[in-house]
Design a protein around this motif. Structure first.
Motif, PDB file in Angstrom:
ATOM      1  N   SER A  56      -7.124   9.253  -3.782  1.00  0.00           N
ATOM      2  CA  SER A  56      -5.881   8.586  -3.382  1.00  0.00           C
ATOM      3  C   SER A  56      -5.931   7.086  -3.712  1.00  0.00           C
ATOM      4  CB  SER A  56      -5.639   8.802  -1.886  1.00  0.00           C
ATOM      5  OG  SER A  56      -4.529   8.064  -1.470  1.00  0.00           O
ATOM      6  N   ASP A  57      -7.049   6.439  -3.390  1.00  0.00           N
ATOM      7  CA  ASP A  57      -7.185   5.008  -3.684  1.00  0.00           C
ATOM      8  C   ASP A  57      -7.223   4.744  -5.188  1.00  0.00           C
ATOM      9  OD1 ASP A  57      -7.128   4.376  -1.017  1.00  0.00           O
ATOM     10  OD2 ASP A  57      -9.229   3.761  -0.879  1.00  0.00           O
ATOM     11  N   ARG A  58      -7.900   5.605  -5.924  1.00  0.00           N
ATOM     12  CA  ARG A  58      -7.936   5.438  -7.386  1.00  0.00           C
ATOM     13  C   ARG A  58      -6.534   5.597  -7.974  1.00  0.00           C
ATOM     14  NH1 ARG A  58     -13.492   6.455  -9.767  1.00  0.00           N
ATOM     15  NH2 ARG A  58     -14.804   6.951  -8.005  1.00  0.00           N
ATOM     16  N   ASP A  59      -5.784   6.585  -7.483  1.00  0.00           N
ATOM     17  CA  ASP A  59      -4.413   6.771  -7.971  1.00  0.00           C
ATOM     18  C   ASP A  59      -3.538   5.561  -7.625  1.00  0.00           C
ATOM     19  OD1 ASP A  59      -5.040   9.220  -9.105  1.00  0.00           O
ATOM     20  OD2 ASP A  59      -4.131  10.410  -7.491  1.00  0.00           O
ATOM     21  N   THR A  60      -3.702   5.026  -6.425  1.00  0.00           N
ATOM     22  CA  THR A  60      -2.953   3.828  -6.031  1.00  0.00           C
ATOM     23  C   THR A  60      -3.291   2.667  -6.957  1.00  0.00           C
ATOM     24  OG1 THR A  60      -2.817   4.526  -3.722  1.00  0.00           O
ATOM     25  CG2 THR A  60      -2.587   2.157  -4.152  1.00  0.00           C
ATOM     26  N   ILE A  63      -1.649  -0.941 -11.449  1.00  0.00           N
ATOM     27  CA  ILE A  63      -1.846  -1.450 -12.812  1.00  0.00           C
ATOM     28  C   ILE A  63      -0.662  -1.046 -13.680  1.00  0.00           C
ATOM     29  CG2 ILE A  63      -3.286  -1.349 -14.879  1.00  0.00           C
ATOM     30  CD1 ILE A  63      -5.690  -0.741 -13.002  1.00  0.00           C
ATOM     31  N   GLY A  64      -0.222   0.197 -13.558  1.00  0.00           N
ATOM     32  CA  GLY A  64       0.913   0.679 -14.339  1.00  0.00           C
ATOM     33  C   GLY A  64       2.184  -0.087 -14.037  1.00  0.00           C
ATOM     34  N   PHE A  65       2.401  -0.404 -12.767  1.00  0.00           N
ATOM     35  CA  PHE A  65       3.588  -1.171 -12.380  1.00  0.00           C
ATOM     36  C   PHE A  65       3.589  -2.539 -13.052  1.00  0.00           C
ATOM     37  CE2 PHE A  65       5.690  -4.226  -9.563  1.00  0.00           C
ATOM     38  CZ  PHE A  65       6.952  -3.648  -9.459  1.00  0.00           C
TER      39      PHE A  65
END
Length: 185
Positions: free
Chosen positions: A57-61, A66-68
């Motif tokens: 979950s933290d890695r996806d966040t 970064i993507g944003f």
């Protein structure tokens, strides 16, 4: 040639060569007068994602953040170069859906080569159980299924990998050709 920005996303194991390639591409694009910003996974973790752990979950966040930022840059005609392990396909695909121009670069090196290159000793710490949830050791890395570019960094020099990325961007006319300087005597 297109003047719009794009996201150039370099993914791969720790020690695969992401940052080396990203810095080389960044230098080449700056020499061509492109607006470019390098978002390195380590710097992002320190500044934008401080406090996040290494759960899925933290890695996806972290990847979403970064993507944003990369998407904001690309919408403003900046080539956003991201060098981040980004171990999960679904998070990378989520970022891909944010933008029209997303180029995934799989920086591929065998685990044993990455371990040999590890000057921080992270792999050794992970193998000794001192570092938990380390990608490639006790946490999975999901290889891209259809990246636009694959750099085989155990077989290519950094310059060859950088050239491969630049040639791809030129072919799609996302960047201007290399400036030709003529000298007259």
């Amino acid at each position: 040639m297109s003047n719009t920005g794009l996201i150039l996303w370099l993914t791969g194991l720790s020690g695969s060569g992401k940052t080396t390639i990203a810095k080389g591409v960044e230098a080449e694009l700056k020499a061509r007068y492109c607006l470019v910003e390098l978002l390195d996974g380590d710097a992002i973790r320190t500044n934008l994602s401080k406090g996040l752990g290494y759960s899925r979950s933290d890695r996806d966040t972290n990847i979403r953040r970064i993507g944003f930022v990369a998407n904001l840059l690309s919408r403003n005609e900046v080539v956003a170069i991201v060098a981040a392990i980004s171990p999960y396909r679904s998070a990378r695909e989520e970022v891909r859906q944010m933008t029209d121009k997303f180029i995934e670069v799989y920086v591929n090196a065998p685990l044993e080569i990455c371990e040999e290159r590890d000057d921080k000793g992270l792999y050794a710490m992970a193998r000794a159980g001192e570092l938990r949830a380390f990608t490639g050791i006790d946490d999975p890395y999901e290889e891209p299924t259809n990246p636009e570019i694959i750099c085989q960094t155990s077989q290519e020099t950094p310059q060859e990998s950088i050239a491969k990325v630049i040639e791809y961007l030129e072919k799609l006319e996302y960047i201007p050709p290399k400036p030709q300087i003529e000298y007259s005597i």
